[in-house]
Write a protein that holds these residues in place. Structure first.
Motif, PDB file in Angstrom:
ATOM      1  N   HIS A 176      17.064 -40.953  -4.328  1.00  0.00           N
ATOM      2  CA  HIS A 176      18.088 -40.904  -3.286  1.00  0.00           C
ATOM      3  C   HIS A 176      19.329 -41.685  -3.702  1.00  0.00           C
ATOM      4  CE1 HIS A 176      15.416 -38.934  -0.505  1.00  0.00           C
ATOM      5  NE2 HIS A 176      14.489 -39.862  -0.684  1.00  0.00           N
ATOM      6  N   SER A 177      20.456 -41.291  -3.145  1.00  0.00           N
ATOM      7  CA  SER A 177      21.719 -41.988  -3.400  1.00  0.00           C
ATOM      8  C   SER A 177      22.500 -42.061  -2.091  1.00  0.00           C
ATOM      9  CB  SER A 177      22.543 -41.241  -4.461  1.00  0.00           C
ATOM     10  OG  SER A 177      22.812 -39.913  -4.022  1.00  0.00           O
ATOM     11  N   ILE A 178      23.584 -42.834  -2.097  1.00  0.00           N
ATOM     12  CA  ILE A 178      24.414 -42.959  -0.902  1.00  0.00           C
ATOM     13  C   ILE A 178      25.205 -41.668  -0.703  1.00  0.00           C
ATOM     14  CG2 ILE A 178      26.286 -44.244   0.166  1.00  0.00           C
ATOM     15  CD1 ILE A 178      25.429 -46.665  -1.467  1.00  0.00           C
ATOM     16  N   PRO A 179      25.100 -41.024   0.457  1.00  0.00           N
ATOM     17  CA  PRO A 179      25.823 -39.759   0.676  1.00  0.00           C
ATOM     18  C   PRO A 179      27.330 -39.949   0.592  1.00  0.00           C
ATOM     19  CG  PRO A 179      24.153 -40.122   2.383  1.00  0.00           C
ATOM     20  CD  PRO A 179      24.269 -41.395   1.611  1.00  0.00           C
ATOM     21  N   GLU A 180      28.021 -38.897   0.209  1.00  0.00           N
ATOM     22  CA  GLU A 180      29.467 -38.944   0.070  1.00  0.00           C
ATOM     23  C   GLU A 180      30.139 -39.251   1.401  1.00  0.00           C
ATOM     24  OE1 GLU A 180      32.982 -39.230  -1.658  1.00  0.00           O
ATOM     25  OE2 GLU A 180      31.084 -38.924  -2.726  1.00  0.00           O
ATOM     26  N   MET A 181      29.575 -38.760   2.495  1.00  0.00           N
ATOM     27  CA  MET A 181      30.171 -39.003   3.809  1.00  0.00           C
ATOM     28  C   MET A 181      30.206 -40.497   4.144  1.00  0.00           C
ATOM     29  SD  MET A 181      27.125 -37.919   6.478  1.00  0.00           S
ATOM     30  CE  MET A 181      28.018 -38.619   7.836  1.00  0.00           C
ATOM     31  N   VAL A 182      29.237 -41.257   3.607  1.00  0.00           N
ATOM     32  CA  VAL A 182      29.223 -42.700   3.838  1.00  0.00           C
ATOM     33  C   VAL A 182      30.407 -43.342   3.137  1.00  0.00           C
ATOM     34  CG1 VAL A 182      27.960 -44.848   3.431  1.00  0.00           C
ATOM     35  CG2 VAL A 182      26.737 -42.789   4.162  1.00  0.00           C
ATOM     36  N   ASN A 183      30.668 -42.931   1.904  1.00  0.00           N
ATOM     37  CA  ASN A 183      31.799 -43.478   1.162  1.00  0.00           C
ATOM     38  C   ASN A 183      33.120 -43.220   1.878  1.00  0.00           C
ATOM     39  OD1 ASN A 183      30.414 -44.552  -1.157  1.00  0.00           O
ATOM     40  ND2 ASN A 183      30.025 -42.438  -1.782  1.00  0.00           N
ATOM     41  N   GLU A 184      33.192 -42.120   2.605  1.00  0.00           N
ATOM     42  CA  GLU A 184      34.423 -41.791   3.314  1.00  0.00           C
ATOM     43  C   GLU A 184      34.699 -42.769   4.459  1.00  0.00           C
ATOM     44  OE1 GLU A 184      34.089 -37.755   4.518  1.00  0.00           O
ATOM     45  OE2 GLU A 184      34.143 -36.937   2.484  1.00  0.00           O
ATOM     46  N   PHE A 185      33.680 -43.059   5.292  1.00  0.00           N
ATOM     47  CA  PHE A 185      33.958 -43.973   6.399  1.00  0.00           C
ATOM     48  C   PHE A 185      33.883 -45.437   5.976  1.00  0.00           C
ATOM     49  CE2 PHE A 185      29.299 -43.348   7.402  1.00  0.00           C
ATOM     50  CZ  PHE A 185      28.889 -44.678   7.306  1.00  0.00           C
ATOM     51  N   ALA A 186      33.434 -45.679   4.740  1.00  0.00           N
ATOM     52  CA  ALA A 186      33.376 -47.059   4.239  1.00  0.00           C
ATOM     53  C   ALA A 186      34.539 -47.375   3.315  1.00  0.00           C
ATOM     54  CB  ALA A 186      32.057 -47.285   3.511  1.00  0.00           C
ATOM     55  N   GLU A 187      35.599 -46.591   3.372  1.00  0.00           N
ATOM     56  CA  GLU A 187      36.740 -46.795   2.472  1.00  0.00           C
ATOM     57  C   GLU A 187      37.277 -48.223   2.609  1.00  0.00           C
ATOM     58  OE1 GLU A 187      41.129 -44.831   1.473  1.00  0.00           O
ATOM     59  OE2 GLU A 187      39.880 -44.034   3.096  1.00  0.00           O
ATOM     60  N   GLY A 188      37.434 -48.880   1.467  1.00  0.00           N
ATOM     61  CA  GLY A 188      37.930 -50.247   1.440  1.00  0.00           C
ATOM     62  C   GLY A 188      36.830 -51.276   1.343  1.00  0.00           C
ATOM     63  N   ILE A 189      35.560 -50.854   1.518  1.00  0.00           N
ATOM     64  CA  ILE A 189      34.416 -51.755   1.424  1.00  0.00           C
ATOM     65  C   ILE A 189      33.532 -51.310   0.258  1.00  0.00           C
ATOM     66  CG2 ILE A 189      32.319 -52.584   2.571  1.00  0.00           C
ATOM     67  CD1 ILE A 189      34.840 -53.714   3.775  1.00  0.00           C
ATOM     68  N   ASP A 190      33.271 -52.213  -0.669  1.00  0.00           N
ATOM     69  CA  ASP A 190      32.406 -51.885  -1.793  1.00  0.00           C
ATOM     70  C   ASP A 190      30.964 -51.730  -1.327  1.00  0.00           C
ATOM     71  OD1 ASP A 190      34.456 -51.954  -3.637  1.00  0.00           O
ATOM     72  OD2 ASP A 190      34.174 -54.086  -4.102  1.00  0.00           O
ATOM     73  N   LEU A 191      30.342 -50.602  -1.678  1.00  0.00           N
ATOM     74  CA  LEU A 191      28.932 -50.356  -1.386  1.00  0.00           C
ATOM     75  C   LEU A 191      28.145 -50.465  -2.687  1.00  0.00           C
ATOM     76  CD1 LEU A 191      29.206 -47.257   1.001  1.00  0.00           C
ATOM     77  CD2 LEU A 191      28.994 -49.654   1.628  1.00  0.00           C
ATOM     78  N   ASN A 192      27.271 -51.433  -2.764  1.00  0.00           N
ATOM     79  CA  ASN A 192      26.476 -51.660  -3.969  1.00  0.00           C
ATOM     80  C   ASN A 192      25.039 -51.248  -3.684  1.00  0.00           C
ATOM     81  OD1 ASN A 192      28.745 -52.983  -5.237  1.00  0.00           O
ATOM     82  ND2 ASN A 192      28.292 -54.749  -3.941  1.00  0.00           N
ATOM     83  N   SER A 193      24.608 -50.155  -4.326  1.00  0.00           N
ATOM     84  CA  SER A 193      23.250 -49.656  -4.075  1.00  0.00           C
ATOM     85  C   SER A 193      22.240 -50.348  -4.980  1.00  0.00           C
ATOM     86  CB  SER A 193      23.190 -48.140  -4.296  1.00  0.00           C
ATOM     87  OG  SER A 193      23.506 -47.812  -5.635  1.00  0.00           O
ATOM     88  N   GLU A 194      21.058 -50.596  -4.421  1.00  0.00           N
ATOM     89  CA  GLU A 194      19.953 -51.208  -5.147  1.00  0.00           C
ATOM     90  C   GLU A 194      18.702 -50.379  -4.904  1.00  0.00           C
ATOM     91  OE1 GLU A 194      20.955 -55.935  -5.046  1.00  0.00           O
ATOM     92  OE2 GLU A 194      20.147 -55.042  -3.218  1.00  0.00           O
ATOM     93  N   THR A 195      18.024 -49.998  -5.956  1.00  0.00           N
ATOM     94  CA  THR A 195      16.806 -49.216  -5.828  1.00  0.00           C
ATOM     95  C   THR A 195      15.615 -50.132  -5.620  1.00  0.00           C
ATOM     96  OG1 THR A 195      17.694 -47.483  -7.271  1.00  0.00           O
ATOM     97  CG2 THR A 195      15.311 -47.514  -6.941  1.00  0.00           C
ATOM     98  N   ILE A 196      14.838 -49.841  -4.610  1.00  0.00           N
ATOM     99  CA  ILE A 196      13.676 -50.656  -4.270  1.00  0.00           C
ATOM    100  C   ILE A 196      12.415 -49.912  -4.679  1.00  0.00           C
ATOM    101  CG2 ILE A 196      12.411 -51.737  -2.370  1.00  0.00           C
ATOM    102  CD1 ILE A 196      15.083 -52.055  -0.937  1.00  0.00           C
TER     103      ILE A 196
END
Length: 390
Positions: A135-155
């Motif tokens: 799984h990865s962060i959906p593109e729609m999330v990146n759109e509403f999170a513009e300006g905030i860095d999202l750092n994904s970590e695999t568990i």
């Protein structure tokens, strides 16, 4: 039914306060106040007199709830500090994005946490935990999170506990001061052992509670199993209370004292620190920005310290629901079975040398590869959801 003139005025004032909290600068606020026909003297009524005292590039935030009188748990007052406006805006946006992530809860989402940057940077980021099956962060999330860095970590292998707890002898209560029990000593339920937290208060009836982890009572919450026992050094175990309220989502049990022994606003560390209050969400954000460390005293692992890794976290690892308002700090070695119910805390920056403020409870630790921290509900979340305070 149409609003009265008084109701309309109150509504306009509420809207003005909302705009202020969303980042309206000081000059714009003053212009709006005057153009709306409100005198500057209304600032205190609006609760914004601290805002008017701030510089143009700063905003006031409530960082703690603190007792005005250390001996009076009902003398709680808000403590306000100014912070850089740019940093405040970044943290506030990250908190809002994190809430939207939790609401969206897309496939593979296991949790997330806000990581404020230092105040000079004016930044904040979000760490997002993802399951290991592609799984990865959906593109729609990146759109509403513009300006905030999202750092994904695999568990990885979250369902498999890697190591069992190391056997340790629990720290038992010894001499009680004025028949009161400090935080950090062992307690027992009919099914397990945990750690007692500092006295927890509720304004409804001015009640005082013992507190520990709800999961120490397992899943059987009938009346016969709601007793809390205190094992003591060189003395018999004594029953100190019965559960008044279980809060499974926050993993907290509030226990009403049933005898002469009561909980104390003290922690059983060498200096016996005094609990003066608790941090708010922005108080914790300020600690993260300063690379501050939290402390805890557990019945099994004793006194440890560690840096805060994230605030206002969402955790979806252990149950069929997600827990919100969590705090992540330290490492997995800072907690073991029997330490649940202890609290994380930090010295009160404006109090006496021995005063501390509570950050949150310690309820669990990571047990999977690649991540290492303790997590539990923040004190502010318990206040917001149920009205308790320290």
């Amino acid at each position: 039914m149409p609003e009265t003139e008084t109701e309309q005025s109150a509504h306009r004032l509420a809207m003005l306060r909302d705009r202020l909290e969303q980042g309206m600068d000081r000059r714009a606020f003053l212009r709006t106040l005057v153009s709306g026909g409100y005198a500057i003297g209304m600032a205190a009524w609006l609760g914004v007199d601290d805002f008017l005292a701030a510089d143009d590039d700063e905003v006031p935030v409530v960082t703690a709830l603190v007792r005005d009188d250390p001996a009076d748990p009902w003398s709680i007052q808000k403590r306000t500090r100014t912070v850089p406006a740019e940093w405040y805006a970044a943290v506030k946006q990250a908190l809002e994005v994190n809430e939207r992530l939790a609401q969206l809860s897309f496939t593979g989402y296991l949790g997330s946490t806000v990581v404020p940057g230092d105040q000079k940077s004016g930044t904040a980021s979000i760490s997002v935990g993802l399951s290991s099956d592609g799984h990865s962060i959906p593109e729609m999330v990146n759109e509403f999170a513009e300006g905030i860095d999202l750092n994904s970590e695999t568990i990885i292998n979250v369902d498999e506990i890697q190591n069992g707890p190391v056997h340790r002898d629990p720290h038992l209560a010894d001499m009680l001061v004025n028949e009161r029990v400090p935080s950090g000593v062992a307690c027992e339920t009919p099914s397990s052992m945990a750690t007692i937290g500092p006295a927890l208060y509720h304004p409804d009836g001015k009640r005082r509670f013992f507190v520990t982890a709800e999961h120490a009572f397992m899943e059987n919450h009938d009346a016969t199993d709601g007793t809390l026992l205190l094992p003591r050094e060189d003395s018999d175990t004594v029953e100190v209370g019965t559960v008044a309220d279980y809060h499974p989502i926050e993993d907290v049990a509030a226990i009403e004292p049933t005898g002469e022994i009561e909980p104390a606003s003290r922690i059983d560390a060498p200096s016996r620190p005094r609990v003066r209050g608790q941090f708010t969400k922005f108080g914790l954000a300020t600690l993260v920005a300063q690379d501050a460390e939290l402390e805890k005293v557990g019945a099994l692992t004793g006194h440890t310290t560690g840096e805060i890794q994230g605030i206002d976290a969402v955790t979806c690892f252990t149950d069929d629901f997600c827990r919100r308002g969590q705090i992540r700090w330290g490492g997995e070695m800072d907690l073991t079975d029997g330490d649940s119910g202890s609290v994380s805390y930090h010295r009160d920056p404006d109090g006496d040398d021995n005063d501390v403020l509570i950050a949150g409870f310690n309820n669990a630790r990571t047990w999977w590869p690649g991540q290492s921290y303790v997590w539990g509900v923040s004190a502010y979340q318990l206040t917001e959801q149920h009205g308790y305070h320290f």
